[in-house]
Scaffold this motif. Structure first.
Motif, PDB file in Angstrom:
ATOM      1  N   LYS A  95      39.109  51.103  73.505  1.00 30.23           N
ATOM      2  CA  LYS A  95      38.389  50.072  74.237  1.00 30.23           C
ATOM      3  C   LYS A  95      37.042  50.628  74.679  1.00 30.23           C
ATOM      4  CE  LYS A  95      39.290  46.295  77.439  1.00 30.23           C
ATOM      5  NZ  LYS A  95      40.271  45.685  78.351  1.00 30.23           N
ATOM      6  N   VAL A  96      35.967  50.065  74.115  1.00 31.07           N
ATOM      7  CA  VAL A  96      34.624  50.544  74.393  1.00 31.07           C
ATOM      8  C   VAL A  96      33.797  49.417  75.000  1.00 31.07           C
ATOM      9  CG1 VAL A  96      34.671  52.258  72.540  1.00 31.07           C
ATOM     10  CG2 VAL A  96      33.823  49.963  72.065  1.00 31.07           C
ATOM     11  N   LYS A  97      32.777  49.797  75.730  1.00 27.62           N
ATOM     12  CA  LYS A  97      31.884  48.830  76.371  1.00 27.62           C
ATOM     13  C   LYS A  97      30.673  48.614  75.482  1.00 27.62           C
ATOM     14  CE  LYS A  97      29.477  47.893  80.749  1.00 27.62           C
ATOM     15  NZ  LYS A  97      30.122  46.586  80.940  1.00 27.62           N
ATOM     16  N   PHE A  98      30.349  47.345  75.239  1.00 25.67           N
ATOM     17  CA  PHE A  98      29.171  46.969  74.454  1.00 25.67           C
ATOM     18  C   PHE A  98      28.410  45.933  75.257  1.00 25.67           C
ATOM     19  CE2 PHE A  98      26.997  44.365  71.242  1.00 25.67           C
ATOM     20  CZ  PHE A  98      26.314  45.349  70.538  1.00 25.67           C
ATOM     21  N   LYS A  99      27.323  46.381  75.910  1.00 30.57           N
ATOM     22  CA  LYS A  99      26.588  45.549  76.856  1.00 30.57           C
ATOM     23  C   LYS A  99      27.542  45.062  77.948  1.00 30.57           C
ATOM     24  CE  LYS A  99      22.896  44.172  73.683  1.00 30.57           C
ATOM     25  NZ  LYS A  99      22.159  43.059  73.076  1.00 30.57           N
ATOM     26  N   GLU A 133      37.021  41.620  76.935  1.00 28.57           N
ATOM     27  CA  GLU A 133      36.642  41.190  78.281  1.00 28.57           C
ATOM     28  C   GLU A 133      35.124  41.092  78.364  1.00 28.57           C
ATOM     29  OE1 GLU A 133      37.519  42.289  82.994  1.00 28.57           O
ATOM     30  OE2 GLU A 133      38.024  43.714  81.400  1.00 28.57           O
ATOM     31  N   PHE A 134      34.651  39.973  78.909  1.00 28.44           N
ATOM     32  CA  PHE A 134      33.221  39.767  79.110  1.00 28.44           C
ATOM     33  C   PHE A 134      32.971  39.516  80.590  1.00 28.44           C
ATOM     34  CE2 PHE A 134      29.445  37.094  79.540  1.00 28.44           C
ATOM     35  CZ  PHE A 134      28.505  37.817  78.810  1.00 28.44           C
ATOM     36  N   ASP A 135      32.099  40.326  81.188  1.00 28.60           N
ATOM     37  CA  ASP A 135      31.799  40.184  82.614  1.00 28.60           C
ATOM     38  C   ASP A 135      30.353  40.607  82.838  1.00 28.60           C
ATOM     39  OD1 ASP A 135      31.716  40.023  85.331  1.00 28.60           O
ATOM     40  OD2 ASP A 135      33.347  41.432  85.713  1.00 28.60           O
ATOM     41  N   ASP A 136      29.469  39.622  82.985  1.00 30.10           N
ATOM     42  CA  ASP A 136      28.056  39.908  83.222  1.00 30.10           C
ATOM     43  C   ASP A 136      27.678  39.771  84.702  1.00 30.10           C
ATOM     44  OD1 ASP A 136      28.158  37.199  83.583  1.00 30.10           O
ATOM     45  OD2 ASP A 136      26.599  36.696  82.127  1.00 30.10           O
ATOM     46  N   GLY A 137      28.696  39.692  85.560  1.00 31.62           N
ATOM     47  CA  GLY A 137      28.441  39.561  86.984  1.00 31.62           C
ATOM     48  C   GLY A 137      28.455  38.136  87.481  1.00 31.62           C
ATOM     49  N   ASP A 138      28.349  37.164  86.566  1.00 31.32           N
ATOM     50  CA  ASP A 138      28.392  35.758  86.931  1.00 31.32           C
ATOM     51  C   ASP A 138      29.822  35.258  86.728  1.00 31.32           C
ATOM     52  OD1 ASP A 138      28.200  33.043  87.269  1.00 31.32           O
ATOM     53  OD2 ASP A 138      26.481  32.771  85.935  1.00 31.32           O
ATOM     54  N   THR A 146      35.224  35.969  80.913  1.00 29.59           N
ATOM     55  CA  THR A 146      36.190  35.668  79.866  1.00 29.59           C
ATOM     56  C   THR A 146      37.020  36.913  79.579  1.00 29.59           C
ATOM     57  OG1 THR A 146      34.547  34.227  78.817  1.00 29.59           O
ATOM     58  CG2 THR A 146      36.516  34.733  77.543  1.00 29.59           C
ATOM     59  N   LYS A 147      38.319  36.735  79.474  1.00 30.59           N
ATOM     60  CA  LYS A 147      39.202  37.827  79.088  1.00 30.59           C
ATOM     61  C   LYS A 147      40.228  37.295  78.100  1.00 30.59           C
ATOM     62  CE  LYS A 147      42.128  41.535  80.901  1.00 30.59           C
ATOM     63  NZ  LYS A 147      42.715  42.160  82.115  1.00 30.59           N
ATOM     64  N   ILE A 148      40.394  38.019  76.981  1.00 36.77           N
ATOM     65  CA  ILE A 148      41.306  37.589  75.926  1.00 36.77           C
ATOM     66  C   ILE A 148      42.196  38.765  75.540  1.00 36.77           C
ATOM     67  CG2 ILE A 148      41.525  36.636  73.608  1.00 36.77           C
ATOM     68  CD1 ILE A 148      38.663  35.581  73.876  1.00 36.77           C
TER      69      ILE A 148
END
Length: 302
Positions: A151-155, A193-198, A203-205
């Protein structure tokens, strides 16, 4: 090798980061019932993708063996997976037309006491290309296949994959059988998982996919022809932020909603061929399932 593996998964990461985050934004005003219908084809596609490209030969070495595979896939999106019949679950004027799923294009709308409500459009896709890599080691006619991407972070996104397959050649116990036959059990998971602070974009799948197949093959010189029948199932947990800006679902409010969505994965038939040139193997096959899928592979087989 590290650069090759990174290149193979770059497509998956980019698709995840853009498309999956867009999904979160698209469904944040959808009720749980409509959101589940909107993303159901995506759950089906996960099962189709992860349960593809797992074999090209039913023969498993009697002693030791090792394989490394690069697999490319092309899944065709059928028309019936591009729209769904929405259910507003509130009084509306007239009827609402079918609207786009995550893979569809045109959205519909309805008129209620609070005014017009427009459903989100989809990604407008006719097919989804994707790739994956896998390792396999065998010992006494039994093979263990591993798929792994930490599991890596991309942006603003995090993506990870873990899967395995266990295969045994049952024809090794049947003398003089003219073809090779194996059985295989598969399990794959995908985390996004997508979390841009807003909170509205969160979104989490998590996708879970299992399959069991029986496949056979026949080798003549450098050519191997193979086919298989597979039972498979898929499910996905989707977490998204439900806004309900029109206050049409006061019991839900603004909160993170968790949906468990089962895919339409049941059976598939696979037919393909492989050419073996020493340690190198090139194969291609077609998979007849909910999403017709074409795969091709380049492998090192020792």
């Amino acid at each position: 090798m590290k650069n090759i593996l990174s290149a193979v998964f770059l497509t998956a990461i980019l698709f995840s980061s853009t498309a999956f985050s867009q999904i979160g934004v698209s469904i944040n005003k959808l009720s749980p019932n409509d959101a589940a219908q909107y993303i159901k084809p995506l759950s089906t596609w996960f099962g189709t993708y992860f349960n593809s490209g797992t074999y090209y030969d039913a023969k498993v070495p009697a002693l030791f063996g090792f394989k490394f595979n690069l697999v490319g896939m092309w899944s065709v999106i059928p028309d019936d997976q591009k729209t769904f019949k929405p259910d507003p679950q509130i009084p509306i004027v007239g009827e609402v037309d079918p609207t786009a799923t995550v893979f569809g294009n045109k959205s519909s709308y309805y008129l209620s006491n609070n005014g017009f409500y427009t459903y989100p459009a989809g990604l407008s896709l006719n097919a989804v290309p994707m790739g994956i890599y896998q390792f396999a080691g065998s010992f006494y006619n039994t093979e263990l296949m591993i798929r792994f991407f930490p599991k890596v972070k991309f942006k603003d996104s995090k993506v990870g994959v873990l899967g395995f397959g266990l295969k045994h050649e049952i024809s090794s116990h049947i003398p003089f059988l003219p073809i090779d036959i194996s059985v295989q059990l598969l399990y794959n998971t995908f985390d996004f998982e997508f979390d841009d602070g807003d909170p509205a974009n969160y979104t989490k799948i998590k996708s879970n996919n299992i399959a069991f197949n029986v496949h056979s093959s026949k080798s003549i010189s450098i050519l191997t022809v193979y086919s298989g029948l597979q039972y498979e199932s898929s499910s996905a947990d989707f977490n998204y932020y439900f806004e309900d800006s029109n206050n049409q679902y006061p019991d839900e409010g603004k909160k993170i909603i968790n949906l468990k969505v089962d895919g339409d994965n049941n059976f598939r038939f696979t037919l393909g061929g492989a050419v073996k040139l020493g340690f190198f193997v090139i194969n291609a096959d077609v998979n007849l399932t909910k999403f017709t899928t074409f795969t091709t592979g380049l492998s090192l087989d020792f």
